[in-house]
Write an enzyme that holds these catalytic residues in place. Structure first.
Site, PDB file in Angstrom:
ATOM      1  CG  HIS A  33      -1.955   1.160   1.282  1.00 37.72           C
ATOM      2  ND1 HIS A  33      -3.350   0.829   0.687  1.00 37.72           N
ATOM      3  CD2 HIS A  33      -1.731   2.096   2.013  1.00 37.72           C
ATOM      4  CE1 HIS A  33      -3.743   2.093   1.117  1.00 37.72           C
ATOM      5  NE2 HIS A  33      -2.862   2.830   1.698  1.00 37.72           N
ATOM      6  CG  MET A  68      -4.883  10.064   1.258  1.00 40.60           C
ATOM      7  SD  MET A  68      -4.097   9.404   2.657  1.00 40.60           S
ATOM      8  CE  MET A  68      -2.955   8.446   1.555  1.00 40.60           C
TER       9      MET A  68
HETATM   10  C1  DX5 Z   1      -3.196   7.240   6.496  1.00 40.72           C
HETATM   11  C2  DX5 Z   1      -2.760   6.421   5.424  1.00 40.72           C
HETATM   12  C3  DX5 Z   1      -2.669   4.978   5.886  1.00 40.72           C
HETATM   13  C4  DX5 Z   1      -1.452   4.796   7.115  1.00 40.72           C
HETATM   14  C5  DX5 Z   1      -1.721   3.566   8.076  1.00 40.72           C
HETATM   15  O1  DX5 Z   1      -3.387   8.388   6.107  1.00 40.72           O
HETATM   16  O2  DX5 Z   1      -3.749   6.323   4.433  1.00 40.72           O
HETATM   17  O3  DX5 Z   1      -2.360   4.133   4.889  1.00 40.72           O
HETATM   18  O4  DX5 Z   1      -0.341   4.587   6.497  1.00 40.72           O
HETATM   19  O5  DX5 Z   1      -0.775   3.682   9.098  1.00 40.72           O
HETATM   20  P1  DX5 Z   1      -1.376   3.048  10.539  1.00 40.72           P
HETATM   21  O6  DX5 Z   1      -1.668   1.631  10.210  1.00 40.72           O
HETATM   22  O7  DX5 Z   1      -0.273   3.413  11.366  1.00 40.72           O
HETATM   23  O8  DX5 Z   1      -2.632   3.885  10.864  1.00 40.72           O
HETATM   24 ZN    ZN Z   2      -3.448   4.545   2.986  1.00 41.40          ZN
END
Ligand code: DX5
Ligand code: ZN
Length: 226
Positions: A33, A68
């Site tokens: 991801h 994002m």
């Molecule tokens: C947050 C991201 C996530 C993030 C998740 O804005 O989209 O993919 O990396 O990280 P954890 O698992 O630490 O919440």
């Molecule tokens: Zn993410």
């Protein structure tokens, strides 16, 4: 469909992304991801197509690129060229979501749509039949290491039901604050793609953390077949 685990490299050491990806893959990662942030839609800046292209060279599993960014339409070609197998866009920024989803698909990329914590599932109603996956954010996007928002569990259930009503078996993904403690409940609610960053890369042994998270997710999926 079984459960896929997608380690988020946002929480890895950016100076050693290759090692992080190798470790996650040895632990059974199904996808990698990749969090793309523009400092505008979210208050953080991460990486763009050149980094995705380099990651693509070393990754053996497909790349799941989470955009994002305020204007994804401008960049979907570049991320497809860079090697994205899956690409997700936020419903909050797209007045012509149907066009964007089909533009992603036309590039041969699986198209996902993402809901922020404050965005209701009803926003998917008219696109539900078209998507290849739906990503439910269980934190406000922008940073790794945040705490899981409890409402996300029922939201996964509601999104699963909405997709089913549309006759679409596309998987529901969940992203944010997922760890060994809460993975079973989100899988039981219907999540079939599990994104996790800090629970994997902020541990001394990311390979083992990936393996254990996947085992917990698969066990939960076995006990509640969908
Ligand atoms: C947050 C991201 C996530 C993030 C998740 O804005 O989209 O993919 O990396 O990280 P954890 O698992 O630490 O919440
Ligand atoms: Zn993410």
């Amino acid at each position: 469909m079984s459960v896929l685990v997608a380690p988020s490299i946002l929480s890895a050491d950016f100076a050693a992304l290759g090692d992080a990806i190798d470790a996650a893959q040895r632990g059974g990662a199904d996808l990698i991801h990749v969090d793309v942030m523009d400092g505008h839609f979210v208050p953080n800046i991460t990486m763009g197509p050149p980094v995705v292209k380099s990651i693509k060279r070393v990754a053996k599993v497909p790349l799941d690129v989470h955009l994002m960014i305020t204007d994804p339409d401008k960049y979907i070609d570049a991320f497809a060229d860079a090697g994205a197998t899956m690409m997700s866009v936020h419903v909050e920024v797209l007045p012509h979501l149907h066009r964007t989803v089909h533009a992603i698909k036309a590039l041969g990329v699986r198209a996902g749509v993402v809901l922020n914590p404050a965005t209701p599932p009803v926003m998917l109603e008219d696109i539900a039949a078209d998507v290849d996956y739906v990503l439910v954010m269980s934190v406000n996007p922008g940073f790794g290491g945040q705490t899981f928002i409890p409402r996300s569990e029922s939201k996964v259930r509601e999104v699963r039901e909405l997709l089913d009503r549309a006759g679409n078996r596309a998987p529901v993904a969940i992203d944010g604050g997922i760890d060994q403690q809460n993975v079973a409940k989100v899988v039981s609610a219907g999540a079939r793609i599990i994104v996790a960053g800090s629970a994997i890369f902020h541990t001394p042994d990311p390979e083992r953390a990936t393996r254990e998270l996947k085992a917990a997710a698969l066990a939960a999926a076995m006990s509640v077949p969908l």
